[in-house]
Design an enzyme around this catalytic site. Structure first.
Site, short mmCIF file in Angstrom:
data_model
loop_
_atom_site.label_atom_id
_atom_site.label_comp_id
_atom_site.label_asym_id
_atom_site.label_seq_id
_atom_site.Cartn_x
_atom_site.Cartn_y
_atom_site.Cartn_z
N ARG A 155 0.83 -1.23 0.00
CA ARG A 155 0.00 0.00 0.00
C ARG A 155 0.85 1.26 0.00
NH1 ARG A 155 -2.35 -3.15 3.84
NH2 ARG A 155 -0.96 -2.02 5.22
N ILE A 156 1.93 1.27 0.80
CA ILE A 156 2.74 2.49 0.88
C ILE A 156 3.53 2.69 -0.42
CG2 ILE A 156 4.60 3.69 2.13
CD1 ILE A 156 3.62 2.26 4.69
N ALA A 236 11.13 2.74 5.26
CA ALA A 236 10.53 1.45 5.64
C ALA A 236 11.04 1.00 7.01
CB ALA A 236 10.83 0.42 4.57
N ARG A 237 12.20 0.41 7.04
CA ARG A 237 12.78 -0.04 8.30
C ARG A 237 14.30 -0.04 8.20
NH1 ARG A 237 8.90 0.78 10.70
NH2 ARG A 237 7.70 -0.55 12.07
N GLU A 266 18.40 1.88 15.40
CA GLU A 266 17.90 3.16 15.89
C GLU A 266 17.30 3.00 17.29
OE1 GLU A 266 14.98 3.62 12.57
OE2 GLU A 266 13.47 3.66 14.17
N HIS A 284 12.87 8.73 12.23
CA HIS A 284 11.73 7.80 12.11
C HIS A 284 10.39 8.52 12.36
CE1 HIS A 284 10.42 3.33 12.46
NE2 HIS A 284 9.47 4.07 11.92
N GLY A 286 8.01 8.99 9.67
CA GLY A 286 7.21 8.84 8.44
C GLY A 286 5.72 8.99 8.66
C1 DGY Z 1 5.03 1.97 11.33
O1 DGY Z 1 3.82 2.15 11.53
O2 DGY Z 1 5.52 0.86 11.18
C2 DGY Z 1 5.88 3.18 11.28
O3 DGY Z 1 7.21 2.87 11.07
C3 DGY Z 1 5.69 4.02 12.53
O4 DGY Z 1 5.90 5.32 12.14
#
Ligand code: DGY
Length: 328
Positions: A155-156, A236-237, A266, A284, A286
């Site tokens: 989705r993102i 993302a991560r 992090e 972080h 987003g």
């Molecule tokens: C998530 O929802 O996984 C995001 O990284 C939090 O901001």
């Protein structure tokens, strides 16, 4: 009758907490994470944990014998040992869908900042170096008409892709499974191999979940395949990119730049990033808008409420745990 107990590990919005307090005993933590032993102590009497990325492992679950559910207040759930939850019949939930557009906006913010050297130039301006507008400094890279590559077309990723229309950009993507034709049309995106994605992208946005499969998916070998003019963006991560390899690639100008919202380890990220001008950094954030964080908190609360009411939570990650509970 005793009320069910919910431990919210980090400070969240009063509205959500007040609402939950109508039916439950709610304890809430502060802004920052607490130590694992403190978390175990506080979780001991909880029926539900609402957590904000805190590490939830077998030791924590064993310290909380009444636990019915762990409700992550975020979409990514690599902080939770899902197998350990399932083994114990503990429901695990997340918050998909409510943060896609906000996170996609952040990917674009970092992409544009890195391309147009916004954060680097702001540091220069704040340091008092600006004497007049220079013709040939600071020169960035055009975003419009450049090729946008997306790794991870959930989705993102798709929300990132849709935004590229306004910049007249061709979009290529790589995903474990190819999108159906309708979604490809909607995103104006062409499926390619990972090799082609790396070689052809002017901007590469990472939008896939972290897992053992995606650990260091982008390392020295992959960065070496990218254009020297390319910019990589990660919302993302941490851990999907090998940060040490990225630092080498940025320092040696093997690639042109990066926009990073997430980091390995992090908040103890690799401080060598701080010495580099060609990277735009964010802590972080987003999904960090008021509306989106509120929607995330409300969805996590809805999951908690359902779990405590004996209903299947709307964003259940481990249906096997639900089956176990039902047949207990
Ligand atoms: C998530 O929802 O996984 C995001 O990284 C939090 O901001």
């Amino acid at each position: 009758m005793n009320k069910h107990r919910i431990l919210i590990t980090r400070a969240t919005f009063d509205e959500v907490v007040t609402d939950l307090r109508r039916n439950f005993d709610v304890e809430m933590g502060g802004d920052d994470p607490c130590l694992p032993e403190e978390l175990r102590r506080r979780a001991a009497r909880a029926d539900v944990l609402m957590v904000w990325g805190d590490r939830i492992d077998a030791a924590l679950l064993d310290a909380a014998p009444q636990l019915v559910a762990v409700c992550n207040m975020m979409v990514g759930y690599n902080n939770i040992d899902i197998a350990a939850c399932t083994e114990r019949g503990i429901l695990a939930t997340n918050t998909p869908g409510v943060l896609d557009d906000t996170t996609a906006d952040m990917a674009w913010a970092l992409l544009l900042a890195a391309a147009r050297r916004v954060t680097e130039s702001e540091r220069w301006l704040r340091a008092g170096h600006w004497k007049g507008v220079r013709f040939a400094e600071p020169l960035g890279r055009d975003v419009h008409h450049a090729t946008l590559g997306i790794l991870g077309m959930g989705r993102i990723g798709r929300a990132v892709a849709r935004r590229a229309r306004g910049f007249d950009m061709p979009v290529i993507y790589h995903n474990r499974s190819r999108l159906d034709a309708g979604l490809e049309r909607e995103c104006n995106a062409r499926h390619v191999s990972l090799e082609e994605l790396l070689a052809e992208s002017d901007f590469l946005s990472l939008n896939l979940p972290y897992s053992t499969d995606s650990h260091h998916l982008i390392g020295a070998k992959e960065l070496a395949r990218m254009k020297p003019t390319a910019i990589i963006v990660n919302t993302a991560r941490g851990g999907i990119i090998d940060d040490a390899a990225l630092i080498d690639a940025l320092a040696s100008k093997r690639i042109a730049g990066a926009g990073l919202d997430v980091f390995e380890g992090e908040p103890d990220f690799n401080r060598s990033f701080l010495a580099l001008d060609n990277v735009a950094l964010a802590p972080h954030m987003g999904s960090a808008t008021f509306a989106t964080r509120m929607a995330m908190a409300r969805l996590a609360a809805e999951n908690a409420r359902a779990a405590l009411g004996g209903e299947r939570p709307p964003c259940l990650i481990n249906p096997e745990a639900w089956e176990r509970r039902r047949f207990r």
